[in-house]
Structure formats: structure tokens, C-alpha cells
Design a protein around this motif. Structure first.
Motif, PDB file in Angstrom:
ATOM      1  N   ASP A  57       0.816  -1.194   0.000  1.00 42.08           N
ATOM      2  CA  ASP A  57       0.000   0.000   0.000  1.00 42.08           C
ATOM      3  C   ASP A  57       0.864   1.265   0.000  1.00 42.08           C
ATOM      4  N   PRO A  58       0.755   2.087  -1.053  1.00 46.95           N
ATOM      5  CA  PRO A  58       1.596   3.295  -1.113  1.00 46.95           C
ATOM      6  C   PRO A  58       1.342   4.220   0.079  1.00 46.95           C
ATOM      7  N   GLU A  59       0.155   4.146   0.632  1.00 50.80           N
ATOM      8  CA  GLU A  59      -0.135   5.040   1.758  1.00 50.80           C
ATOM      9  C   GLU A  59       0.611   4.645   3.019  1.00 50.80           C
ATOM     10  N   ALA A  63       5.294   4.275   1.015  1.00 49.36           N
ATOM     11  CA  ALA A  63       5.809   5.500   0.399  1.00 49.36           C
ATOM     12  C   ALA A  63       5.130   5.627  -0.949  1.00 49.36           C
ATOM     13  N   PRO A  64       5.061   6.831  -1.498  1.00 45.91           N
ATOM     14  CA  PRO A  64       4.425   6.997  -2.810  1.00 45.91           C
ATOM     15  C   PRO A  64       5.089   6.122  -3.869  1.00 45.91           C
ATOM     16  N   VAL A  65       4.303   5.751  -4.892  1.00 50.57           N
ATOM     17  CA  VAL A  65       4.848   4.952  -5.993  1.00 50.57           C
ATOM     18  C   VAL A  65       5.990   5.732  -6.639  1.00 50.57           C
ATOM     19  N   GLU A 121       8.978   6.109  -5.268  1.00 49.98           N
ATOM     20  CA  GLU A 121       9.944   6.536  -4.244  1.00 49.98           C
ATOM     21  C   GLU A 121      11.115   5.542  -4.202  1.00 49.98           C
ATOM     22  N   GLY A 160       8.718   3.093   6.429  1.00 52.38           N
ATOM     23  CA  GLY A 160       7.317   2.756   6.192  1.00 52.38           C
ATOM     24  C   GLY A 160       6.710   1.941   7.329  1.00 52.38           C
ATOM     25  N   ILE A 181       5.835  -1.317  -4.921  1.00 56.23           N
ATOM     26  CA  ILE A 181       4.855  -0.477  -4.217  1.00 56.23           C
ATOM     27  C   ILE A 181       3.652  -0.240  -5.108  1.00 56.23           C
ATOM     28  N   GLY A 182       2.471  -0.437  -4.524  1.00 56.02           N
ATOM     29  CA  GLY A 182       1.244  -0.281  -5.300  1.00 56.02           C
ATOM     30  C   GLY A 182       0.786  -1.575  -5.922  1.00 56.02           C
TER      31      GLY A 182
END
Lengths: 421, 347
Positions: A60-62, A65-67, A69, A78, A127-128
Motif C-alpha cells: 500500500d503506497p499510503e 511510500a508513494p509509488v 519513491e 514505512g 509499491i502499489g
């Protein structure tokens, strides 16, 4: 003649009894050894397997870290523990109450969060995305799967509660629970979570300790033996030294630990808990063994070899280095290896110099704090968690494997280089 | 062989050179009772921070404080764990070696359980029963108020107290070197000893004699020193249904399928009852930090922050999962703010 015949039956009987007595002694010894091996093996073999649980992790990017990163500092910060919890909640959406949730999270080892973090650090592009991953189960779940928890007991007496049991059974039906080879046991350092603990730290610590021990005790021991046997005059002083060496071989090992504490740590100011000090102390302890074995090996070289060498014009030093020493070396090596095996199994002197310690990081050198194999066994035997019982036995098996291979090496060396005159 | 030797020599030489450089990990010594909790924090700290995992030695409370107070340089430990409070004599010894600033952190509580096998009936004893059953010398059973002591004559629990089962007294416990034993003697035995009027009165007159009466454990084989290893005691209890064992709460918690804790003064050794203080045999656990090392050794203040965080020592924290009994919220808050301000120890 008749007198001889009269006594013959009795003498045969005595002979048979004598043989039986010896055989009985050996069988008794074997019985004890096999009892020891069987009990250790029966307790410990399960530790080479570990229960894993398959999770469908959504990175989960939340939470991480943002996709896109890639900064390792951001990635490592994280909320991976939260990620594991979210995954478990997703798997069992019916669990809502706070107490139950805590029990649910308890099924997964705390190591899962670190495993996911590692994965993300290696490859931030996940991520994501969503991915299946096998993570270690908590030690209580592991004990359940291995059948060490008695389900007939009332719920309050079990470390696995009824609803946890039903969740595990649900996951088992989904094929999410599996026993796999426990690689962690061989690649990790100590841990307070049984499922994350390993013996590599202790094994590496033992390696450095023995290396230091060998590097000091072998040359010093051989030099002392050669001097005493080949060079030194036989007088009251050398007799005194000989008596002292024999005495030292019988001194309890803890005394060497106290000596090491006083000399190496308090006087020379070396740090506590490091293999260097451990090796020095164990070197003091093994020196007498090596000197005695080396002297015996030198004694067994026939004098004719020395006389022949001296006769054709070799100097005393050449006689020793070219002829006597190579012939005595197999015996010396055997003594050294037996001394090393003794040192490998020693804990008492290491207690005094602080090697009985909790060390997670795998030592990188002789100056890093480390534990050794027998100390690891001692520490695990003293831990409250049930899963450490089997790990204790498994660690003993590893230690025994090392000891047996060292002794086999000693036997092989003797066989290979042995010379008969 | 030659190569191996030269490699080893080279290795030890680099080792000696490396020695001069400062230590980059925290060194912790001390109590074997705090050890299982401190190690969990250390491991978490090592895994989640950029610092190395602290090294934790289990030396016993007294041994730890001795090492801790030996000097102020980085070759001495930074933190010592203790299952009892630091003594005045130890603070003086510290001061004598140039350690004047010590931070005291109370970690939580540990209950000491008197337990037996599940296959046997559960015991319910008072502290006075414990004292009478285990002390070396007890008041004469024929005339208990006379102020005369005799060598402990009790053979069975029934003789000690008619309401107890008719079983021979057999208690497996830690040896005198252990902090658990000290706490057991102080809390359980002295607690029971105090119930006897004339011994209590002696406390004012002759404190030394009072202590020796209350703390001395019988040596006629009824109390068996089973070594420092609590696991061993649990295993022995399983095999010997008639025996009781003395060990820390965390071992009771982990082995609740095999052993049961006895009720002491009517209170069972459970998490809740130890936490609220109603179980009489529980003691606080501490650790002590050298203030001078904070900032010198990397990570000490971060380690303290980890230890005093709610996710570690809170009611739901991971230390509670390992069997530590947390302090009440107020007390935790007070210690946390002391730690953040690096407040000095006050006796």
C-alpha cells in the motif's frame, strides 16, 4: 597334567567372563551415547522445519511510500507492521473486535514486517502492487502445527486459543500454511523470537574464537614441546616445568576464565565479549593438552632417525625441522584438533569474560562482540518460550556435528600420515 | 597450514588495531530476570533503527552493578539491568570511580510464582505457611509465642497448616546467587515471618538477627536448589507431582499447560492481579544508565526512547507479551519524562 586339565574349565570360564565384562562396558557406553543422541535428535529434528503462512500482501503506497519513491531512508521508515496487520484483516474480515484482532495479529511472526521491508528496499517498484509471500508464523503457531500443543486441555491453559485455532484451520484449508526447511536457523543470529533465531552468529563467533585459539596455542605449544623434548637439558627445572604443565592440563577451565578477566580485560583493557579474548583464554586452556600430545608425538620418533640425520652431517636444528618434526606432526595435529574440539565445547571460562551475552548481529571479526555455540545452547535452554526447547536440541546437534567432524579429521590425519617403524 | 596460520595472525593483528577505535554499540549487563525483556527491546531497536543491536550480558544484578560502577570510560558498560533497586553502597562505589550521574528507569514488575504440576491439586498458601515450611529455624510448634526457635521440624504441608494437603514439603527453587531467590526471601518469607508477633518486634531491636531468621532457607533437603535455569524447574515439576517450584511469572505464563501457580494469601499469580499489586510476591525491575555515556556511545537515547515507548512497555506492548507486568500509566509517564530529561537518580 591332570592338575592342568582340572583347572582348564575354570580358566576358560574366567576368560569368557573377562571378555564379557569388557564387551558389557562397551555396550553400556554405547547405550548411554545412543540414549543421548536419540533424545537430542527426537527433541531437535523438528527445529529444522518452520511453519510459514502465505499472505497476499498489498504494498500500500499510503503505508510505505508513494509509488516511484526510491530513497532508502523513506522506504525503511514505512509502516510495515501496519501492512501485515492490514493483510491479516483483509484475510479475516469478520474479525472486528480489538481483542480478537490482537489475537489474529499474533499468528504472524514479528519478522514478517522486516521481511516485507527487505523486499521493498530491494525492489521499490513493487509499491502499489499485490503479491503472495510466505512469511514465518509465530512460534506458538509453529508449535501447534508441529503437534507440541495439547488440544485436549481447556482453552485457558493453551497458548493457542479456540478462535485462533479456527483461523489456522481456515488457512490450512486454503493451503496457506506450510512447513518448510528452516533456513533462518542457519542464516540468522540470536533472536528472542524463536522463529527468527539462528545459530550463524554463534557459529561465526566460535570460528573466530577457535582461529585465535589455534593461531596462538599451536605454534606456542609445538615450540614448547620441541624445546622440552629435543633441546632442554634434563634437570630439576625441566622436571618442575613438566609437572606444572601436567598440572595445568587438569586445572578447571573456569580458572582460566578468571585469569583472562584479570589479565586481558582488566590489565590490558581489551573489550569484553569479543572472540579475541575468548580465543586467548581458550589458548591458555588448550596449551597443556597440545604440549603433552606434541611431546608424546616427538618421543615416538625413533632415536635412530635423529642419529642418522646427525650422522650424515645435519645440524641439530636441521635434524629437528627436516626429520623429527615432519614425522611427529600427525600426532601433534591430532592432539591439537582434540584440544580445539575441547575448546569448541567450553563455556565456563567464557562466562567470566562476558561472552554469555545476547548478540543479534553476526560478528564480522575477532573484535566484534559475539557468542559461541555452547553459550548459545545455554542461553536458549534458559529461555521461557517453548519453541526454544527444540532449537536448543537442534543447536546441540550442530555442535555435535562440528565435534564429530573435527574428531574424524583427527582420525583421518593420523591414518594418513601415520608411520610405523 | 602455513597460509592458515598467517591468515590468523594477520586477522588478530587487524583486531588489535581495531581495538583503539571507540565502541559503536551499546553494552548492557545485569540481571538475568530483566534479560529476557531487555533483549526483546534491543532486538527491536537493532532492527528498526540505524544503530547496531546492543549487546546484553546476563551477569546477575549484583555482578552487573559491579561492572557498571567499575569506571566511566567506554570500556565499561553503559547500562545495567537490576531486579532490585541500586544500593547506597553501590552508588558510593560508583561515585568513587567517577560516575556521579546515573539515570534510574523502572521497567515494570515481575511476579514470583510458587507453582506445581497441573496433575496435582492447586495449592493455596499464606506467606506465613511459606515461611514456616521453608525457613531454617521456626518458632517451636509446641509453644509458638515463647520466642524460642527450633530447627524446622515440619515434614509435610499438613503439619504447617492443617488446611493444606498431606504432602511432603519439597520445593525447587533458585540458588542464593539469584535475584529471584533474594526477592523470594524478602517478599514471601519475610512477609510471612513478619506475621509472627515476636519476630516482628525483633526487627527494631536486632535487625541483623531478624533478617537472618526471616531470610535463611532450610538446608535439610526440603528446599532444593535447582540452579538458575527456570526451564529446568518447570520440567522437574512435570516429572515430580509432589514438588513445588519457585520461578518468575514469565515461565508460568509460557508453561500454563504444564504448571499452575499457587494462590498466595488467596491471590492467584495472574497478569491482572500482579499488575494491580494484589499478588503479594512481586517486585519492580530497573535499569540504570550512565549519563556521561549518552551522546558518546551512539544510540543510547534512542534505545531509552524505544524502551520507554508505549509499544514496548505499555499495557498492550510487546514486553507485556513476553510476561513483563507493566507499571500503571501514571508511573510510566513519570519515568518517561525523567528519562527524556535525563534526570539523575534520587534515593
Amino acid at each position: 597334567m591332570s592338575r592342568v586339565e582340572k583347572g582348564l574349565a575354570r580358566r576358560y570360564r574366567q576368560e569368557r567372563n573377562f571378555k564379557r565384562l569388557g564387551l558389557g562396558a562397551i555396550l553400556l557406553g554405547l547405550l548411554f551415547v545412543s540414549f543421548l543422541f536419540i533424545s537430542i535428535f527426537a527433541n531437535g529434528y523438528t527445529a529444522f522445519q518452520q511453519t510459514f503462512i502465505k499472505l497476499d500482501v498489498f504494498y500500500d503506497p499510503e503505508m510505505i511510500a508513494p509509488v516511484g519513491e526510491t530513497d532508502p531512508d523513506v522506504l525503511s521508515a514505512g509502516n510495515y507492521g501496519g501492512l501485515v496487520k492490514a493483510t491479516m484483516r483483509e484475510l479475516f474480515p469478520s474479525v472486528t473486535n480489538r481483542r480478537d484482532k490482537k489475537k489474529l495479529y499474533g499468528l504472524i511472526s514479528t519478522g514478517a514486517a522486516f521481511q516485507i521491508r527487505e523486499r521493498v528496499m530491494q525492489d521499490p517498484s513493487v509499491i502499489g502492487q499485490r503479491e503472495s509471500m510466505w512469511v514465518p508464523a509465530d512460534d506458538d503457531v509453529d508449535m501447534l502445527i508441529k503437534g507440541h500443543i495439547d488440544l485436549n486441555l481447556p482453552e485457558s491453559d493453551r497458548r493457542i486459543k479456540d478462535d485462533q485455532l479456527s483461523w489456522i484451520q481456515g488457512m490450512q484449508e486454503d493451503g496457506r500454511v506450510e512447513k518448510r526447511f528452516n533456513t533462518t536457523f542457519f542464516t540468522a543470529g540470536d533472536s528472542r523470537e524463536p522463529e527468527l533465531s539462528g545459530i550463524k552468529g554463534a557459529a561465526v563467533g566460535s570460528f573466530f574464537t577457535l582461529l585465535i585459539c589455534l593461531a596462538i596455542s599451536f605454534p606456542v605449544g609445538v615450540a614448547a614441546a620441541v624445546y622440552l623434548e629435543e633441546v632442554a637439558p634434563k634437570n630439576r627445572w625441566t622436571d618442575l616445568i613438566e609437572v606444572n604443565i601436567n598440572n595445568l592440563a587438569a586445572v578447571p577451565s573456569i580458572v582460566f576464565g578468571l585469569l583472562g578477566l584479570a589479565v586481558f580485560i582488566n590489565f590490558f583493557g581489551l573489550p569484553r565479549s569479543v572472540p579475541l579474548v575468548g580465543g586467548l583464554v581458550l589458548a591458555l586452556m588448550t596449551l597443556p593438552t597440545i604440549i603433552i600430545a606434541s611431546r608424546a608425538a616427538l618421543k615416538s620418533v625413533p632415536p635412530s632417525i635423529r642419529e642418522a640425520a646427525l650422522g650424515v652431517g645435519a645440524s641439530p636444528m636441521q635434524t629437528i625441522t627436516h626429520h623429527v618434526l615432519p614425522l611427529a606432526l600427525p600426532g601433534m595435529l591430532t592432539g591439537t584438533i582434540i584440544g580445539m574440539a575441547q575448546a569448541l565445547g567450553e563455556t565456563a571460562p567464557l562466562l567470566m569474560i562476558g561472552m554469555v551475552a545476547f548478540i543479534v548481529d553476526i560478528p564480522g571479526g575477532a573484535m566484534d562482540p559475539s557468542a559461541v555455540l555452547p553459550v548459545q545452547i545455554y542461553l536458549w535452554a534458559d529461555s521461557p518460550e517453548r519453541a526454544f526447547v527444540e532449537r536448543t536440541s537442534a543447536a546441540i546437534m550442530v555442535l555435535l556435528a562440528f565435534l564429530i567432524s573435527m574428531n574424524l579429521l583427527a582420525v583421518w590425519l593420523r591414518k594418513k600420515f601415520e608411520r610405523r617403524w | 597450514m602455513k597460509k592458515l596460520i598467517s591468515a590468523a595472525v594477520a586477522l588478530s593483528l587487524t583486531g588489535f588495531v581495531g581495538m583503539a577505535s571507540a565502541r559503536d554499540y551499546i553494552s548492557v549487563v545485569g540481571s538475568s530476570t530483566v534479560y529476557p525483556f531487555a533483549t526483546v527491546v534491543a532486538e527491536q531497536f537493532g532492527k528498526t533503527s540505524k544503530f547496531k543491536t546492543p549487546k546484553i550480558e546476563s551477569t546477575g544484578s549484583g555482578g552487573g552493578l559491579k561492572l557498571f560502577c567499575a569506571g566511566a570510560g567506554v570500556e565499561h558498560p553503559d547500562i545495567t539491568n537490576a531486579s532490585r533497586r541500586i544500593k547506597k553502597s553501590e552508588i558510593e562505589r560508583c561515585a568513587g570511580n567517577g560516575i556521579n550521574d546515573i539515570i534510574e528507569v523502572k521497567v515494570g514488575y515481575d511476579g514470583i510464582a510458587l507453582a506445581n504440576s497441573k496433575a496435582a491439586p492447586q495449592f493455596s498458601v499464606t506467606r506465613k505457611d511459606i515461611f514456616l515450611a521453608l525457613a531454617k529455624e521456626v518458632p517451636d510448634p509446641k509453644a509458638p509465642e515463647d520466642g524460642k526457635l527450633v530447627a524446622n521440624p515440619y515434614q509435610t504441608w499438613k503439619e504447617v497448616n492443617a488446611s493444606l494437603p498431606d504432602m511432603a514439603i519439597e520445593v525447587l527453587g533458585p540458588p542464593p546467587t539469584s535475584g529471584t531467590r533474594d526477592a523470594f526471601a524478602e517478599l514471601a518469607m519475610e512477609g510471612g515471618c513478619k506475621k509472627i508477633g515476636w519476630i516482628k518486634a525483633m526487627k527494631k531491636k536486632n535487625k541483623k538477627l531478624y533478617k537472618s531468621i526471616c531470610h535463611t532457607v532450610r538446608e535439610d533437603g526440603k528446599y532444593i536448589e535447582a540452579g538458575e535455569n527456570d526451564n529446568l524447574i518447570v520440567q522437574k515439576l512435570e516429572a515430580n507431582k509432589g514438588a513445588l517450584g519457585v520461578f518468575g511469572y514469565s515461565f508460568l505464563d509460557q508453561n500454563s499447560d504444564k504448571v499452575q501457580g499457587s494462590l498466595v494469601d488467596g491471590v492467584a499469580p495472574t497478569f491482572e492481579l500482579i499488575a494491580d499489586g494484589s499478588y503479594p510476591v512481586s517486585r519492580p525491575l530497573y535499569f540504570y544508565v550512565k549519563k556521561a555515556h549518552v551522546g558518546k556511545i551512539p544510540g543510547i537515547s534512542e534505545y531509552l526512547a524505544e524502551f520507554t515507548s508505549d509499544k514496548a512497555w505499555g499495557d498492550e506492548g510487546y514486553l507485556a507479551d513476553k510476561g513483563l507486568i507493566p507499571m500503571p500509566t501514571e508511573e510510566r509517564k513519570a519515568f518517561k519524562s525523567d528519562v527524556e530529561g535525563l534526570e539523575n537518580l534520587k534515593l
